[in-house]
Design an enzyme around this catalytic site. Structure first.
Site, PDB file in Angstrom:
ATOM      1  N   ASP A   1      -2.042  -9.052   1.118  1.00  0.00           N
ATOM      2  CA  ASP A   1      -2.450  -7.612   0.390  1.00  0.00           C
ATOM      3  C   ASP A   1      -1.074  -6.877   0.268  1.00  0.00           C
ATOM      4  O   ASP A   1      -0.803  -6.084   1.287  1.00  0.00           O
ATOM      5  CB  ASP A   1      -3.390  -6.837   0.867  1.00  0.00           C
ATOM      6  CG  ASP A   1      -3.682  -5.745   0.064  1.00  0.00           C
ATOM      7  OD1 ASP A   1      -2.807  -5.276  -0.605  1.00  0.00           O
ATOM      8  OD2 ASP A   1      -4.703  -4.963   0.180  1.00  0.00           O
ATOM      9  N   LYS A  15      -0.072  -0.856  -7.262  1.00  0.00           N
ATOM     10  CA  LYS A  15       0.506   0.462  -7.116  1.00  0.00           C
ATOM     11  C   LYS A  15       2.005   0.396  -7.920  1.00  0.00           C
ATOM     12  O   LYS A  15       2.029   0.564  -9.135  1.00  0.00           O
ATOM     13  CB  LYS A  15       0.603   0.655  -5.606  1.00  0.00           C
ATOM     14  CG  LYS A  15      -0.839   1.013  -5.190  1.00  0.00           C
ATOM     15  CD  LYS A  15      -0.688   1.832  -3.775  1.00  0.00           C
ATOM     16  CE  LYS A  15      -1.944   2.131  -3.071  1.00  0.00           C
ATOM     17  NZ  LYS A  15      -2.893   2.713  -3.838  1.00  0.00           N
ATOM     18  N   PHE A  60      -7.566  -1.913   5.094  1.00  0.00           N
ATOM     19  CA  PHE A  60      -7.786  -1.308   3.665  1.00  0.00           C
ATOM     20  C   PHE A  60      -7.555  -1.794   2.383  1.00  0.00           C
ATOM     21  O   PHE A  60      -6.306  -2.062   2.416  1.00  0.00           O
ATOM     22  CB  PHE A  60      -7.318   0.351   3.604  1.00  0.00           C
ATOM     23  CG  PHE A  60      -7.487   1.252   2.564  1.00  0.00           C
ATOM     24  CD1 PHE A  60      -8.893   1.924   2.617  1.00  0.00           C
ATOM     25  CD2 PHE A  60      -7.066   1.019   1.253  1.00  0.00           C
ATOM     26  CE1 PHE A  60      -9.437   2.568   1.249  1.00  0.00           C
ATOM     27  CE2 PHE A  60      -7.746   1.914   0.074  1.00  0.00           C
ATOM     28  CZ  PHE A  60      -8.645   2.664   0.284  1.00  0.00           C
TER      29      PHE A  60
END
Length: 402
Positions: free
Chosen positions: A226, A255, A141
Site C-alpha cells: 500500500d 492520493k 491504516f
C-alpha cells in the site's frame, strides 16, 4: 463566509462531525502556501496527507485538467475513451508491471487489492472457496470501509462498525517471525504499508521488506504494498519499497496519483494476477475516467523527470537533520521517517500533538497530529528550502514556549 468563525459554525451545523479539523478555513492556495478566508497565509506542512506532493495549483496539472474538461470528462467503462490506454500503459511502465485496474479513492484501491488477492487465491493458487486469508500489520491504516476497518487495530476507526469481515490475520509490524507463523496454505496475500503513515510515520526495521518479499515468494503468497501515502516521490524514490530494492506483486496507489486535483487510485500488477478478473466481476463508474487519466498522465510524466524524487531526497535529509537536533533538546522524544516525511513525538510535558498543531497554526504553519503527542510533517515536494526552514523555525519557537 466572511470570517473563520462564521464558516466553522455553519459547517458544524450542517455536516457530520466525523473530522476534527484545525480551526482554519482555506480559501485559496498555491505551491506550499494556503490563504484563509480572512487573508492570512499558512505554510502547508501536511500536503493533504501526500495527495499534494506536487503542490497546490500546480500549473502542469491544472492545465492538463482544464484541457480535458473542454473535451470529455466521463464515459463510464461502458465505452472506451482516448486517454485510458495511455494512462494504463504508462502507469504500468512506471511500476515495472503489466496491468492496471483504475479506481478513484485509496480505500477503493485497497478493497480492489483485497478482492484481487482472494480471486487469485481461488482461481490460481487453489485455496478452498471461502477460506482465503490475508495477513496485515497492527497499527495499519488502509482506509475506512467496513472491510478495511475490520482489520484495523485503531479503536476510533473500528469501534461500532461490526459485525466485522473475517479473513484477516493481524501481526506486529516489522516482525518477520510473527508474519511467517501467520502464513498458512490458505494465505493469499500479505498487505503492508512500506512505511506506516497514520501510525506516526513508522519505518520498519532494515531487512524487513526484503524478508517479506522472500517469504511470500517461498510460500506462494502475494505481497501487496500500500503505497498510497508513501509512493510517488514522497520518500525520495518513486516507491518507498525501492529503498530496499523490493518489488511487490501489487502496488496500491492513490492520493498523489491525482495530483491533489481529482481522486485517482489504482492497483498495478502482473497479468497473471490482475488477469483473474473477467467482465462484470468488478468495476467503477468513475474509475479510469478521462479527467482522471489526463491528470494521472501528467503526474506520471512529472515523476519520470526524477526532479521530485531528488527534491524529496535532498530536502528530506535537511528536514531530518534539523529535527534530529530538536530531539536532543528534550522537547522531542523521537523522530521517524524518510524523505520529506516525518513523524515527530513531542514530549508530553510540552503539550499534546493537537495543542502543538494549534500553536503552529497560530504561527502560520499547518501540520496534523496523530496518536497523542505525535505530529506529522509532510510538506509538498515543491516547497523551497527557505520556506521549510521558516516552518521549522516556528516549530522551534513553539517548543521553546516563546
Amino acid at each position: 463566509m466572511s470570517t473563520t468563525s462564521d464558516a466553522i459554525r455553519s459547517a458544524e451545523a450542517h455536516s457530520a462531525h466525523n473530522y476534527h479539523p484545525l480551526p482554519v478555513v482555506v480559501a485559496s492556495a498555491e505551491g506550499a502556501w494556503m490563504t484563509d478566508v480572512e487573508g492570512r497565509r499558512f505554510l502547508d506542512m501536511l500536503a493533504g496527507y501526500s495527495a499534494l506532493n506536487f503542490g497546490h495549483g500546480n500549473r502542469r496539472l491544472i492545465d492538463a485538467a482544464k484541457a480535458q474538461l473542454e473535451r470529455v470528462t466521463l464515459t463510464s467503462r461502458a465505452f472506451h475513451h482516448d486517454r485510458f490506454a495511455d494512462f494504463c500503459g504508462q502507469l504500468a511502465e512506471l511500476c515495472g508491471k503489466e496491468m492496471v485496474l483504475p479506481m478513484n479513492t485509496g480505500a477503493e484501491a485497497v478493497e480492489t487489492a483485497v478482492k484481487t488477492a482472494r480471486k487469485w487465491g481461488y482461481r490460481v493458487k487453489g485455496v478452498p472457496d471461502g477460506m482465503a486469508k490475508i495477513v496485515v500489520a497492527a497499527n495499519n491504516f488502509h482506509g475506512r470501509t467496513t472491510t478495511i476497518v475490520s482489520f484495523s487495530t485503531d479503536p476510533e476507526a473500528r469501534a461500532d462498525y461490526g459485525p466485522y469481515t473475517p479473513g484477516f490475520e493481524i501481526v506486529p509490524y516489522g516482525d518477520l517471525t510473527a508474519l511467517s507463523a501467520a502464513v498458512t496454505e490458505n494465505t493469499v496475500a500479505v498487505l503492508l504499508e512500506p512505511i506506516q503513515g497514520e501510525a506516526g510515520v513508522l519505518v520498519p526495521p532494515h531487512g524487513y521488506l526484503p524478508g517479506v518479499r522472500k517469504l511470500t515468494r517461498e510460500r506462494n503468497v502475494l505481497f501487496i504494498a500500500d503505497e498510497i501515502q508513501s509512493g510517488l516521490g514522497r520518500t525520495g524514490k518513486t516507491f518507498a519499497c525501492e529503498h530496499e530494492d523490493v518489488v511487490p506483486d501489487l502496488y496500491v496507489l492513490g492520493k498523489a496519483l491525482g495530483g491533489g486535483v481529482v481522486p485517482v487510485s489504482a492497483v498495478v500488477g502482473s497479468a497473471e494476477v490482475l488477469g483473474v478478473f473477467r467482465p462484470g466481476e468488478h468495476g467503477s463508474t468513475f474509475g479510469g475516467n478521462p479527467l482522471a487519466c489526463a491528470v494521472g498522465l501528467e503526474v506520471i510524466a512529472m515523476l519520470r523527470t526524477g526532479e521530485y524524487q531528488q527534491r524529496a531526497t535532498e530536502l528530506g535529509e535537511h528536514l531530518h537533520h534539523e529535527l534530529g537536533l530538536l530531539a536532543g533538546t528534550g522537547a522531542v522524544e523521537a523522530v521517524r521517517g524518510r524523505g520529506l516525511w516525518a513523524g515527530v513525538d513531542i514530549n508530553p510535558s510540552y503539550g499534546t500533538g493537537r495543542q502543538i498543531s494549534e500553536q503552529l497554526m497560530d504561527r502560520g504553519v499547518l501540520v496534523k497530529d496523530t496518536h497523542g503527542s505525535t505530529i506529522r510533517i509532510a510538506p509538498p515536494l515543491v516547497i523551497s528550502k527557505e520556506d521549510l526552514d521558516w516552518g521549522l523555525d516556528q516549530l522551534r519557537a513553539v517548543l521553546a514556549q516563546e
